[in-house]
Design an enzyme around this catalytic site. Sequence first.
Site, short mmCIF file in Angstrom:
data_model
loop_
_atom_site.label_atom_id
_atom_site.label_comp_id
_atom_site.label_asym_id
_atom_site.label_seq_id
_atom_site.Cartn_x
_atom_site.Cartn_y
_atom_site.Cartn_z
N GLY A 11 0.83 -1.19 0.00
CA GLY A 11 0.00 0.00 0.00
C GLY A 11 0.86 1.25 0.00
O GLY A 11 2.02 1.22 0.42
N SER A 12 0.31 2.36 -0.49
CA SER A 12 1.00 3.64 -0.36
C SER A 12 0.79 4.17 1.05
O SER A 12 0.03 3.61 1.84
CB SER A 12 0.48 4.63 -1.39
N GLY A 13 1.46 5.26 1.38
CA GLY A 13 1.35 5.83 2.72
C GLY A 13 2.49 5.45 3.64
O GLY A 13 2.51 5.83 4.80
N HIS A 14 3.47 4.68 3.11
CA HIS A 14 4.61 4.26 3.92
C HIS A 14 5.91 4.91 3.43
O HIS A 14 6.99 4.44 3.76
CB HIS A 14 4.77 2.74 3.86
N LYS A 73 5.64 -8.13 2.20
CA LYS A 73 5.34 -8.00 3.63
C LYS A 73 4.16 -8.91 3.95
O LYS A 73 3.21 -9.01 3.18
CB LYS A 73 5.02 -6.55 3.98
N ASP A 130 -1.26 -8.48 0.57
CA ASP A 130 0.00 -8.45 -0.17
C ASP A 130 0.41 -9.84 -0.61
O ASP A 130 0.82 -10.05 -1.76
CB ASP A 130 1.12 -7.84 0.70
N HIS A 159 -0.53 0.43 9.16
CA HIS A 159 -1.70 0.82 8.37
C HIS A 159 -2.74 1.54 9.21
O HIS A 159 -3.91 1.56 8.88
CB HIS A 159 -2.36 -0.40 7.73
#
Lengths: 333, 333, 212, 212
Positions: free
Chosen positions: A54-57, A105, A110, A219
């Site tokens: 996911g994005s945001g990391h 991960k 994922d 998350h």
Amino acid sequence: MKKLINKPDDVVTEALQGMAAAHPDLLRVSFGPNYIVRADAPVQGKVALVSGGGSGHEPMHGGFVGMGMLDAACPGDVFTSPTPDQMIEATKAVDGGAGVVHIVKNYTGDVMNFEMAAELARGEGIEVEAVVIDDDVAVQDSLYTAGRRGVGTTVLAEKICGAAAEEKQSLQQVAELCRRVNVNGRSMGMALTSCIVPAAGTPTFQLGEDEIEIGIGIHGEPGRERRKLAPASEIVESLATPVVEDLPYEEGDQVLAFVNGMGGTPAIELYIVYNELHKLLEERGIKIARNLIGSYITSLEMAGTSITLLKLDDELTRLWDAPVRTPGLRWGA
Amino acid sequence: MKKLINKPDDVVTEALQGMAAAHPDLLRVSFGPNYIVRADAPVQGKVALVSGGGSGHEPMHGGFVGMGMLDAACPGDVFTSPTPDQMIEATKAVDGGAGVVHIVKNYTGDVMNFEMAAELARGEGIEVEAVVIDDDVAVQDSLYTAGRRGVGTTVLAEKICGAAAEEKQSLQQVAELCRRVNVNGRSMGMALTSCIVPAAGTPTFQLGEDEIEIGIGIHGEPGRERRKLAPASEIVESLATPVVEDLPYEEGDQVLAFVNGMGGTPAIELYIVYNELHKLLEERGIKIARNLIGSYITSLEMAGTSITLLKLDDELTRLWDAPVRTPGLRWGA
Amino acid sequence: MTVPHAQVVGWIEEFASTVAENREYLTQLDSAIGDGDHGINMDRGMKAVLGKLEGLEGDDVGGLLKTVGMTLVSSVGGAGGPLYGTLFLQMGTATAGKSELEPEDWAAALDGAVDGVQMRGKAEVGDKTMIDALVPARDAFRSALADGASFAEALNRSAGAAEEGMQSTIPLVARKGRASYLGERSAGHQDPGATSSYMLLKTAAETWSGGA
Amino acid sequence: MTVPHAQVVGWIEEFASTVAENREYLTQLDSAIGDGDHGINMDRGMKAVLGKLEGLEGDDVGGLLKTVGMTLVSSVGGAGGPLYGTLFLQMGTATAGKSELEPEDWAAALDGAVDGVQMRGKAEVGDKTMIDALVPARDAFRSALADGASFAEALNRSAGAAEEGMQSTIPLVARKGRASYLGERSAGHQDPGATSSYMLLKTAAETWSGGA
Ligand SMILES: Nc1ncnc2c1ncn2[C@@H]1O[C@H](COP(=O)(O)OP(=O)(O)O)[C@@H](O)[C@H]1O
Ligand SMILES: Nc1ncnc2c1ncn2[C@@H]1O[C@H](COP(=O)(O)OP(=O)(O)O)[C@@H](O)[C@H]1O
Ligand SMILES: [Mg+2]
Ligand SMILES: [Mg+2]
Ligand SMILES: [Mg+2]
Ligand SMILES: [Mg+2]
């Protein structure tokens, strides 16, 4: 919700456009499906490393694309695993004939999406080895559950395996090394504040002015325990003790200590955390031979920290020290 | 107040202890008076660079001590200029016989304390040149006032002058170069949230859920104007336009574009800001030849961004590209 | 009663609009024990499916369901994408070449759905997942047919079993998916995936039998 | 009346405790137009001064005031450190060798204080700084003496002038220091440095004359 964004739905696309505009010397970004590859991909004869999530990391994973680290990254929507079509396109774009390692991960989403991608890639004649990172000691491990989450060790695995691939180690060697990093790495994190997923617009969880979450993931999912705010020394103790006792690390061990910021925590606090961690490990006779201090695997603007320890040997140390040139991590080049 | 700290009064000391524990290969920390010098100081025959200011802006300045950048940094209390005794001790510790440049941000406190220190150092036979950075276009400039604040250009000046000193340029050359960087650099910043000074325990200013401050400094001081929250495109326009029109930058100019996070803003948002800035400059025919994107000059955990543009020429570009090895900025080494 | 191709399309459209209406609700359930995106993800996926349906020709139910599956796989992401994607892909395999569904075809489709989700996610009944709604729904449909119930009646009993299965997830401690990270803290919350799976079965019953 | 060394010490102690009591207040004033640390800075500095006073021997008022100045310089930082440091250093130079202060000595000390602060900070009356309290205080003290007032009376008139000067900063737009970055937004707030300077003069009057 206060963020430096335009429309919530455009966050991932525009951040990727920013990456493309900022780092044409290091990487190229493809849109629809979205993926990032190093500027000189595919590198012939080199094992290629593909990761994603996911994005945001950020900077993980896109910020780790470049010489000595990842060949490609697949950014999903915010906190949502990317889809197999992104992974298969990225895999094809970076395959230099020596095979591709998928660094995954351990989140159900994922894992399943990468599984589908690997099946498709193999169907097209590309050799793919998938390695799952599951280093989060906050999660009880069990045969009957989804197991532990993948967190901080992912960053270290991407760096170390990137160096091995650069040395032209074989697909099996790089995959094996990645598993070794995973087996020797342990992490645990905490949050002072929640984060806000742009599409949701409100905090994922509510924390009182005097509350913290211990054992969070990346998350915005709640942790295993809510506690009263405590001094840094106690917080570090709560994170580092389960980490140290899980492996277990022993007196005389050399470790890489990674103090990570969750996105909203400034460097001055991370150094206070590092100071406590350094004292704690010194008392246990564990030597910090290498360290990494900064916000490398984040949860949007969440305030908080995670601690990762990786037991080092000579090879891991050498590969850690090898040159790397990416937007997010750079030395020796 | 939620922070990863122990006692508010110990924040600076413990962060410095963390720095000392983390980077013995790069730097040494002295306590009472507090200052940080590079591990191999004094470097004989090299002009030494000393900077300093209040703490709470990390990695600036302590995180910029090391090969290719600063020889010493003097950290004051949070947001409070350091004292002359710190500066004089630091100056003596790094003087390698070729003179010392003091890089001073234009705040009354910083300027006066560095002035006193320079008088004392000269009294002890050390050649000192002080250069004041005043690049913040949010502040109206005038002969009758304290003038503009020093902000983002400071980071760029420290990097570029550090490279010149490494080349063994003379005291006058390095000081002149530093003035040239200052004259060619302009910045402006904004805040989404206030920060909390640990000793105060409450936000320095109060912002509504839909308000932002435009034209802030780096000490949690309010900006010149309070506005309604706006999309990133409008915010970038409000920051970049006064920057571009102040120098003025012209069509065909090459610039270094520095998108800075204020401490609580994650990378994903900074790339959205960069994307907007890139479009805006492209429309004006200004070419971004180099960039720096990240949280390098911060205000504790404040969320927000600042934009700095530095007009480049061949020498500035070459010195920017030269190797640097510090905790906060590193490449080529 | 048989279910012609057009009604299968109708069911997909109905499921899409149910998901859209319940976008916040599903997301809220996911916030409690997951990462608060299940509604957002499913809605994005079903909107993409609606877009794909427009251009679709022919009357092969199997092909239709495979297209739905492929679209979900490449637009949802997360756990929901591969799980619902595989669910529809397997339903499509089970109904390949059919232009209308007999009760036995739907039973085979439900078998495929359950097998696909279990092959992908390796969850058992009681793990607090979609499977807790899907398995009882499949079993209830088959036993209703064995009892001699009509297609419509069997669909309704199947949806009722899914609803019970969904509710049964409330006290459970999650053993699969993101909620499992919470350990004991996951108990006391209804599983979002089981909820969307119930919606899938309920909309089939509603669209094809008029009942619920 | 003359002011012996011990009473000068008493004044410093009284100023330290006034600053400690008004730590929040001064900080609050500084939050409005500065960076919210003036009270914290001055309190840290005066606490350091108290620590230094303990070990101090002899009865040289000039030496005492210079020690106060040096301690402030090396413990306060910010603008307050060099400004108050220089103020006391110059007061010390003006009273070097004295074991007690005559009215004329204090007049000279005030001259030194103003000159020192202006040399360091280059502010004029009306710039919204300490100078707006210090200059009227110095002038009022001298003109009181010229009017034939007693030392005690002159101290009280000096403190009164400082208070008026402090209040006069409220409508001003700052031209020096951090508040100047605010431009027009700095008007309507009392200057923190002028406030602490008023406290300095007020505690002198209170400690030495019993009045205020
Ligand atoms: N291994 C699994 N098998 C079956 N269903 C699962 C499994 N893991 C998760 N799920 C379902 O997925 C749902 C969550 O989906 P979603 O929120 O879209 O994905 P993510 O967890 O990646 O954010 C859960 O409520 C659960 O029903
Ligand atoms: N140039 C100057 N001359 C005289 N006084 C000044 C000057 N600049 C600032 N001051 C005084 O300093 C005060 C602020 O001190 P302080 O808050 O301790 O320092 P800083 O502004 O560095 O945080 C102001 O209120 C003002 O009275
Ligand atoms: Mg998700
Ligand atoms: Mg200050
Ligand atoms: Mg979810
Ligand atoms: Mg102040």
